[in-house]
Design an enzyme around this catalytic site. Sequence first.
Site, PDB file in Angstrom:
ATOM      1  N   ASP A 188      41.265  35.985  41.898  1.00  0.00           N
ATOM      2  CA  ASP A 188      40.334  35.268  40.902  1.00  0.00           C
ATOM      3  C   ASP A 188      39.703  36.231  40.141  1.00  0.00           C
ATOM      4  O   ASP A 188      38.917  36.976  40.864  1.00  0.00           O
ATOM      5  CB  ASP A 188      39.422  33.974  41.472  1.00  0.00           C
ATOM      6  CG  ASP A 188      38.660  33.505  40.428  1.00  0.00           C
ATOM      7  OD1 ASP A 188      39.214  32.681  39.781  1.00  0.00           O
ATOM      8  OD2 ASP A 188      37.237  33.594  40.318  1.00  0.00           O
ATOM      9  N   GLU A 273      45.802  33.655  38.130  1.00  0.00           N
ATOM     10  CA  GLU A 273      45.698  32.601  37.255  1.00  0.00           C
ATOM     11  C   GLU A 273      46.299  33.004  35.949  1.00  0.00           C
ATOM     12  O   GLU A 273      45.952  34.269  35.326  1.00  0.00           O
ATOM     13  CB  GLU A 273      44.325  32.031  37.017  1.00  0.00           C
ATOM     14  CG  GLU A 273      44.180  30.705  36.391  1.00  0.00           C
ATOM     15  CD  GLU A 273      42.734  30.057  36.414  1.00  0.00           C
ATOM     16  OE1 GLU A 273      42.311  29.127  35.774  1.00  0.00           O
ATOM     17  OE2 GLU A 273      41.628  31.057  36.967  1.00  0.00           O
ATOM     18  N   ASP A 355      33.934  31.685  43.476  1.00  0.00           N
ATOM     19  CA  ASP A 355      34.813  32.404  43.097  1.00  0.00           C
ATOM     20  C   ASP A 355      35.761  32.611  44.525  1.00  0.00           C
ATOM     21  O   ASP A 355      37.080  32.739  44.259  1.00  0.00           O
ATOM     22  CB  ASP A 355      34.552  33.768  42.682  1.00  0.00           C
ATOM     23  CG  ASP A 355      33.458  34.010  41.585  1.00  0.00           C
ATOM     24  OD1 ASP A 355      33.984  33.182  40.722  1.00  0.00           O
ATOM     25  OD2 ASP A 355      32.777  34.596  41.397  1.00  0.00           O
TER      26      ASP A 355
END
Length: 398
Positions: A188, A273, A355
């Site tokens: 992330d 992502e 996170d």
Amino acid sequence: MATHVKRAFKYRFYPTDAQTAELSRTFGCVRKVYNMALAARTEAWARQQRVNYNQTSAMLTAWKKTEELAYLNEVSSVPLQQALRHLQTAFANFFAKRAKYPRLKSKRKSRASAEYTSSAFRFRDGRLHLAKMAEPLDIVWSRRLPHGATPTTVTVSRDGAGRWYVSLLCEDPSVKPLATADTAVGIDVGLDHLLTLSTGEKIANPRHERCDRERLARAQRELSRKARGEGANRRKARHRVAKIHARITDRRRDALHKLATRLVRENQTLVIEDLTVRTMVKNRSLARAISDAAWAEFRSMLEYKADWYGREVIAVDRFFPSSKLCSACGRLAEAMPLNVRTWTCGSCGTTHDRDVNAAQNLLAAGLAVSVCGAGVRPQRRTPGGQSATKQKTPRREP
């Protein structure tokens, strides 16, 4: 997985005065030919006609015979032909909807470079001779080329800080797939921490631009005070600004290379992502910090290094609610503002670091997609497409 890896080995070199003049002329001619060919193709496009590489090559021959453009004969013809090939590639990307319409090259803003194929250079015993030059380039060999490697293409460039570089493209037999590992990691990206891994590890954001922001602002103020034009003082001030930008870029790229290489070597599967960085930088409050983090550059490095070493990179859809989803029970939270860094699930009572929880959810989604065999190609490469993870997670009642 790439079987034959071609790598570009970039080195700094220090040209003589004669080489500087020759290369500067070559850069100007390359830019001139590219712009003229683009203008010709644009005019043909307005007439609903298409002009291909062969036709622009014939145009180049005709241009060289004119009195006005006779100076094109003074430089090597190979970089000029390569400029036409680059223009052909740009149009191919445009017609395939992978890029916008090609733009003219600017003398100040465009990259000053020239590409030489094997017919326009000689590389022997560590000495590189370019066409139209009597002496070899004075290259600083900061690292060795692969044993027995022969460059197929040489690109000479000059950056905004006035530094000269030569890039040698050759096959690297030393790049081989790594031994298969049983580890996977969710990644992330963020601003407080550059990366947060599903293992709980947080990697600090170096903020290279912020470290040199004061020096850069001072240099830019000095530049703004100089009279506009081609004066020596303004040229020196512009050079000082360019050197600071180059220092920031070099440090950032070095850190990202080391980080991407480490993650690829340690993990078989890497889940990230699919962020639209181009859209995110339109936020004026965060644009500077996002640009400094260089998420898109990190992703690019991660993808090609994984391809080199037999690893897998999975991109989870950008609409997947990784931050709002409880990684313990799967409950979806109502809202999750950016200022909320720790939250407690109302269903199972688990307290999450925002996170770390997002990285764990990305890992779970990526592994599920990998097992199911569904495709999660990044949306930036398939406009309008949807990945297998774009779905609403059902809410569980407490």
